[in-house]
Enzyme design. Sequence first.
Site, PDB file in Angstrom:
ATOM      1  NE  ARG A   1      -4.667 -10.080 -32.988  1.00  0.00           N
ATOM      2  CZ  ARG A   1      -4.590  -9.307 -34.072  1.00  0.00           C
ATOM      3  NH1 ARG A   1      -5.596  -8.463 -34.346  1.00  0.00           N
ATOM      4  NH2 ARG A   1      -3.555  -9.350 -34.883  1.00  0.00           N
TER       5      ARG A   1
ATOM      6  CE  LYS B   1      -1.877  -8.818 -30.933  1.00  0.00           C
ATOM      7  NZ  LYS B   1      -0.759  -9.767 -31.071  1.00  0.00           N
TER       8      LYS B   1
ATOM      9  CG  HIS C   1      -5.227 -17.615 -30.868  1.00  0.00           C
ATOM     10  ND1 HIS C   1      -5.437 -16.265 -31.092  1.00  0.00           N
ATOM     11  CD2 HIS C   1      -4.047 -17.907 -31.479  1.00  0.00           C
ATOM     12  CE1 HIS C   1      -4.430 -15.768 -31.784  1.00  0.00           C
ATOM     13  NE2 HIS C   1      -3.578 -16.742 -32.046  1.00  0.00           N
TER      14      HIS C   1
ATOM     15  NE  ARG D   1      -5.876 -14.098 -34.848  1.00  0.00           N
ATOM     16  CZ  ARG D   1      -6.066 -12.984 -35.546  1.00  0.00           C
ATOM     17  NH1 ARG D   1      -7.294 -12.584 -35.828  1.00  0.00           N
ATOM     18  NH2 ARG D   1      -5.039 -12.258 -35.967  1.00  0.00           N
TER      19      ARG D   1
ATOM     20  CG  HIS E   1      -1.709 -11.663 -39.139  1.00  0.00           C
ATOM     21  ND1 HIS E   1      -1.810 -12.900 -39.744  1.00  0.00           N
ATOM     22  CD2 HIS E   1      -2.063 -11.859 -37.841  1.00  0.00           C
ATOM     23  CE1 HIS E   1      -2.195 -13.792 -38.853  1.00  0.00           C
ATOM     24  NE2 HIS E   1      -2.363 -13.189 -37.697  1.00  0.00           N
TER      25      HIS E   1
ATOM     26  CE1 TYR F   1      -3.609 -19.578 -38.553  1.00  0.00           C
ATOM     27  CE2 TYR F   1      -2.944 -17.470 -39.454  1.00  0.00           C
ATOM     28  CZ  TYR F   1      -3.358 -18.238 -38.388  1.00  0.00           C
ATOM     29  OH  TYR F   1      -3.511 -17.657 -37.159  1.00  0.00           O
TER      30      TYR F   1
END
Length: 298
Positions: free
Chosen positions: A149, A173, A244, A247, A270, A279
């Site tokens: 990110r 995150k 992004h 990414r 994730h 994806y």
Amino acid sequence: MDEGQLDTAEVVAEFERYLRFERDLSPHTVRAYLSDVAALIDHLDGRLEGMDIGALREWLAEQHAEGKARATLARRTACARTFTAYCHRRGWLPDDPGLLLGSAKAPRPLPAVLDQEQAQAALDVPMTGEPKELRDQAILELLYATGVRVSELCALDVDDVDRDRHVIRVMGKGRQERSVPFGLPALRALDRWCVHGRPLWIRTGSGAALFLGVRGGRIDAGTVRRVVHARLRQVEGMPDMGPHGLRHTAATHLLEGGADLRSVQELLGHASLNTTQIYTHVSIERLRAAYRQAHPRA
């Protein structure tokens, strides 16, 4: 706090502290949730005591009638459920009406990605060796090589790069740390930046930041976005996208190259495999397009 005389400003302040320090949500998400809670409280005329499932549904129905996007409704539904659960745990609501609230699902459009030839063209732009060019090339190579990110890239320090093992240490995150590998092109670009570019921009406040702005401070997300957009504009016929998009591109190319979904999930950081599965849809759409173009009986 007395249940019959709830101070909504104090409730919202407590909720904000909960989001920031217990849930560890991003500043952007916290701001969005607080805006949603303010709108909900305004709908209730400033009184939490009237918050029940009927009031929640009425609030969301009004926004639907106003033409709010499905993604906005989905976020506000999630916010309402989080807020009512928190208020119930704190004893400010006798029960949790959010438990009866259905989950609005936002549409998940397929992300735009570069194909492998486009990615190669974007990275193979001639350079003069100026520090800014060296930095921008290292940024682009690392974004495409790792799929990190933009916030994770900006937070990298020099010591987060393990050149011997070809991995970077990323804080993602929820303050979850992970190691992400990268290849030789990214390593070479990083070395050129760190040897011939970064030393010329270091200032007193630079610290250990890997990527610097022109004034010597840690680079910010806005600058990285401008770098990506500017590079893609240099190549004729290239779609416009930001970090992004790179990414998304990295994840798609990994899957197209044979990487398994679990590995890609780990690389991207994730929390849920469902997030990574989008994806596979991108790859399938490309496969279908190639089939329609190449197969005589397509």
